[in-house]
Design an enzyme around this catalytic site. Sequence first.
Site, mmCIF file in Angstrom:
data_model
loop_
_atom_site.group_PDB
_atom_site.id
_atom_site.type_symbol
_atom_site.label_atom_id
_atom_site.label_comp_id
_atom_site.label_asym_id
_atom_site.label_seq_id
_atom_site.Cartn_x
_atom_site.Cartn_y
_atom_site.Cartn_z
ATOM 1 N N GLY A 25 11.173 -0.708 17.044
ATOM 2 C CA GLY A 25 12.471 -0.810 17.440
ATOM 3 C C GLY A 25 13.075 0.123 18.403
ATOM 4 N N ASN B 221 13.436 0.190 21.555
ATOM 5 C CA ASN B 221 14.309 -0.412 22.624
ATOM 6 C C ASN B 221 15.283 -1.206 21.783
ATOM 7 O OD1 ASN B 221 13.096 -0.209 25.451
ATOM 8 N ND2 ASN B 221 11.393 -0.924 24.422
ATOM 9 N N LEU C 229 6.150 -9.923 19.498
ATOM 10 C CA LEU C 229 4.813 -10.220 19.869
ATOM 11 C C LEU C 229 4.428 -11.945 19.671
ATOM 12 C CD1 LEU C 229 2.804 -7.483 17.760
ATOM 13 C CD2 LEU C 229 3.633 -7.548 20.234
ATOM 14 N N LEU D 145 4.718 -15.838 20.338
ATOM 15 C CA LEU D 145 5.105 -16.799 21.432
ATOM 16 C C LEU D 145 6.564 -17.270 20.791
ATOM 17 C CD1 LEU D 145 2.047 -18.465 22.364
ATOM 18 C CD2 LEU D 145 3.321 -16.788 23.857
ATOM 19 N N ASN E 197 12.175 -11.049 28.449
ATOM 20 C CA ASN E 197 11.216 -10.185 27.688
ATOM 21 C C ASN E 197 11.195 -8.772 28.544
ATOM 22 O OD1 ASN E 197 9.367 -9.623 25.815
ATOM 23 N ND2 ASN E 197 7.593 -10.176 27.369
ATOM 24 N N HIS F 297 7.866 -6.248 29.062
ATOM 25 C CA HIS F 297 6.584 -6.280 29.129
ATOM 26 C C HIS F 297 6.123 -4.580 29.742
ATOM 27 C CE1 HIS F 297 2.572 -7.748 28.748
ATOM 28 N NE2 HIS F 297 2.097 -7.150 29.707
ATOM 29 N N ASP G 183 4.064 -14.335 29.287
ATOM 30 C CA ASP G 183 4.284 -13.487 30.587
ATOM 31 C C ASP G 183 4.152 -14.005 31.677
ATOM 32 O OD1 ASP G 183 4.542 -11.416 28.541
ATOM 33 O OD2 ASP G 183 2.156 -11.155 28.569
ATOM 34 N N GLU H 299 5.224 5.221 30.305
ATOM 35 C CA GLU H 299 5.886 3.646 30.472
ATOM 36 C C GLU H 299 7.143 3.557 29.618
ATOM 37 O OE1 GLU H 299 6.760 -0.084 29.501
ATOM 38 O OE2 GLU H 299 5.749 0.960 28.116
#
Length: 190
Positions: free
Chosen positions: A12, A14, A85, A87, A102, A104, A145, A170
């Site tokens: 968490g 983000n 995670l 769908l 989303n 990625h 994605d 990243e």
Amino acid sequence: MINIAIFVSGSGTNCENLIKYFNASERYCCALVVSNKAEAPALARAECLGVPTAVAPKPELNDEQVMMPLLRKYDIQFIVLAGFLPLVPDFLISAYPRRIINIHPALLPKYGGKGMWGRHVHEAVKAAGETETGMTVHYVTPVCDSGEIIAQYTVALSPDDTVDDIAAKEHQLEMQYFPQVVEQVLHQTF
């Protein structure tokens, strides 16, 4: 006020970053955090910041009669996936057209799709000998994605970077840019 739901599966960072970013906003509010995992540390982070939480394991997540009343209860108008995670079910995508985004941890369209999440992505980037990596923010569609790319940010890699180094580089991009991108999309949408 536009109410945002943040969907999470993990630690968490983000999620916390988004909540703190929008705390001072007069237009946008992080009104709900939803996780598919009851033990996700993101839920505790959200609760510490005063944001209501809900747990929706796969059966509940895929049940329109569970999810839609939950989102209506909090008057959710926009959904942000921040390390989520599973769908997203089609009924949610239909209910929130171009209002689910989303993040990625790679530069799509490379390193996306089934199984490409978290450390798996960074391992693939390292194995391919990439000279850069980055983050992608995209609209959510029924195909994993594959939604339209909203923004991408890159960072250089060196051959000496470990998988952990790649992940850390990243992640820095996510912390710096993700809330700003979310805000830009909100401005364009509402």
